[in-house]
Write an enzyme that holds these catalytic residues in place. Sequence first.
Site, PDB file in Angstrom:
ATOM      1  N   ASN A 148       0.959  -1.377   0.074  1.00  0.00           N
ATOM      2  CA  ASN A 148       0.043  -0.047   0.104  1.00  0.00           C
ATOM      3  C   ASN A 148       1.037   1.368   0.109  1.00  0.00           C
ATOM      4  OD1 ASN A 148      -1.559   2.255   1.025  1.00  0.00           O
ATOM      5  ND2 ASN A 148      -3.156   0.849   1.481  1.00  0.00           N
TER       6      ASN A 148
ATOM      7  N   ARG B 264      -7.269  12.825   0.879  1.00  0.00           N
ATOM      8  CA  ARG B 264      -6.224  13.181   2.066  1.00  0.00           C
ATOM      9  C   ARG B 264      -4.813  12.788   1.607  1.00  0.00           C
ATOM     10  NH1 ARG B 264      -7.536   9.751   7.339  1.00  0.00           N
ATOM     11  NH2 ARG B 264      -9.415  10.717   7.052  1.00  0.00           N
TER      12      ARG B 264
ATOM     13  N   THR C 267      -8.270   3.362   8.255  1.00  0.00           N
ATOM     14  CA  THR C 267      -9.575   2.519   8.288  1.00  0.00           C
ATOM     15  C   THR C 267      -9.754   1.478   9.685  1.00  0.00           C
ATOM     16  OG1 THR C 267      -9.027   2.466   5.900  1.00  0.00           O
ATOM     17  CG2 THR C 267     -10.643   1.045   6.880  1.00  0.00           C
TER      18      THR C 267
ATOM     19  N   HIS D 110      -3.877  -4.687   7.378  1.00  0.00           N
ATOM     20  CA  HIS D 110      -4.074  -3.563   8.646  1.00  0.00           C
ATOM     21  C   HIS D 110      -2.980  -3.804   9.803  1.00  0.00           C
ATOM     22  CE1 HIS D 110      -5.758  -0.037   9.584  1.00  0.00           C
ATOM     23  NE2 HIS D 110      -5.619  -0.055  10.823  1.00  0.00           N
TER      24      HIS D 110
ATOM     25  N   ARG E  45      -9.533   8.050  -1.104  1.00  0.00           N
ATOM     26  CA  ARG E  45     -10.552   8.463  -0.229  1.00  0.00           C
ATOM     27  C   ARG E  45     -11.356   9.588  -0.736  1.00  0.00           C
ATOM     28  NH1 ARG E  45      -9.418   6.714   5.264  1.00  0.00           N
ATOM     29  NH2 ARG E  45     -10.889   8.331   5.834  1.00  0.00           N
TER      30      ARG E  45
ATOM     31  N   HIS F  65      -5.434   3.905  -1.826  1.00  0.00           N
ATOM     32  CA  HIS F  65      -6.848   3.843  -1.386  1.00  0.00           C
ATOM     33  C   HIS F  65      -7.265   5.510  -1.974  1.00  0.00           C
ATOM     34  CE1 HIS F  65      -9.804   4.351   2.496  1.00  0.00           C
ATOM     35  NE2 HIS F  65     -10.362   4.676   1.341  1.00  0.00           N
TER      36      HIS F  65
HETATM   37  N1  PXP Z   1      -5.704  -3.464   3.679  1.00  0.00           N
HETATM   38  C1  PXP Z   1      -6.625  -2.299   3.790  1.00  0.00           C
HETATM   39  C2  PXP Z   1      -8.143  -2.691   3.083  1.00  0.00           C
HETATM   40  C3  PXP Z   1      -6.574  -0.985   4.312  1.00  0.00           C
HETATM   41  O1  PXP Z   1      -7.464  -0.143   4.199  1.00  0.00           O
HETATM   42  C4  PXP Z   1      -5.523  -0.776   4.610  1.00  0.00           C
HETATM   43  C5  PXP Z   1      -4.850   0.582   5.019  1.00  0.00           C
HETATM   44  O2  PXP Z   1      -5.629   0.998   6.222  1.00  0.00           O
HETATM   45  C6  PXP Z   1      -4.162  -1.758   4.840  1.00  0.00           C
HETATM   46  C7  PXP Z   1      -4.469  -2.977   4.151  1.00  0.00           C
HETATM   47  C8  PXP Z   1      -2.651  -1.344   5.169  1.00  0.00           C
HETATM   48  O3  PXP Z   1      -2.801  -1.276   6.564  1.00  0.00           O
HETATM   49  P1  PXP Z   1      -1.366  -0.956   7.159  1.00  0.00           P
HETATM   50  O4  PXP Z   1      -0.914   0.475   6.466  1.00  0.00           O
HETATM   51  O5  PXP Z   1      -1.584  -0.588   8.493  1.00  0.00           O
HETATM   52  O6  PXP Z   1      -0.285  -1.812   6.646  1.00  0.00           O
END
Ligand code: PXP
Length: 239
Positions: A7, A49, A101, A191, A45, A43
């Site tokens: 991400n 942001r 999220t 996440h 949004r 993402h």
């Molecule tokens: N998967 C989804 C659907 C997310 O929204 C996020 C970011 O919140 C992540 C994975 C990656 O999370 P993190 O940045 O905590 O690794």
Amino acid sequence: MPKLGVNIDHIATLRQARREFDPDPVKAIAICEAAGANSIVAHLREDRRHINDKDVKAIRKAVQTRFNLEMAMNPEIIGIALKIKPEQATIVPERREEITTEGGLDVARNLKKAQETVKALHKGGIDVSLFIAPDKKQLDAAVFSGARIVEFHTGKYALAKTKAAWEKELKQLLDMTIYGRSLGLEINAGHGLKYDNTTPVARIPGMNELNIGHSIISYAVFVGLERAVKEMVKVIRNT
Ligand code: PXP
């Protein structure tokens, strides 16, 4: 071995601290892919942001693996997804005041909207994943929505304060992966996954892909993006 989706939102977050040009999240794509990422996650949004409309167009062009666009069930964003055509859309809940999220999508409560969203995106040739809590009710609803993929929110696992709580959350992820696969769903997770808590999740049999952002980009500040991605691939592979 599960795949790794990186991400890149947090690169755009750093750029937005100055609202100028650097660092450009698009420049991260080739580095992540060369280091072993199987997909690129971003993402868009509602409040823009971090990632903006121009970014998603450029990301679409640059991605050589798979582009997984995270988005809310918002008509404007659905319209953008249908134009951009990422390989996959991951539907997430969004609250403007949240920092990240915070929880999974309540598919059971928003079934009609989820069905419409999944149908529209599938019609546009986009795979759809629903970001949900690892929970039977949500998995059943995901099947009813028509989605073929889910992503488990691993926030509770990542934030567990005691060993007992951590074991309980890991078992829930394991049990729900078995249950979800028995329903024919592809299972992903993400996440709060870091270098020291990802291995047990990667070891869950049948886990398809882990989507990780914050820990990789944070580590990259010190060691560079290539090494940060490579080390996460190693963490996943060493399972
Ligand atoms: N998967 C989804 C659907 C997310 O929204 C996020 C970011 O919140 C992540 C994975 C990656 O999370 P993190 O940045 O905590 O690794």
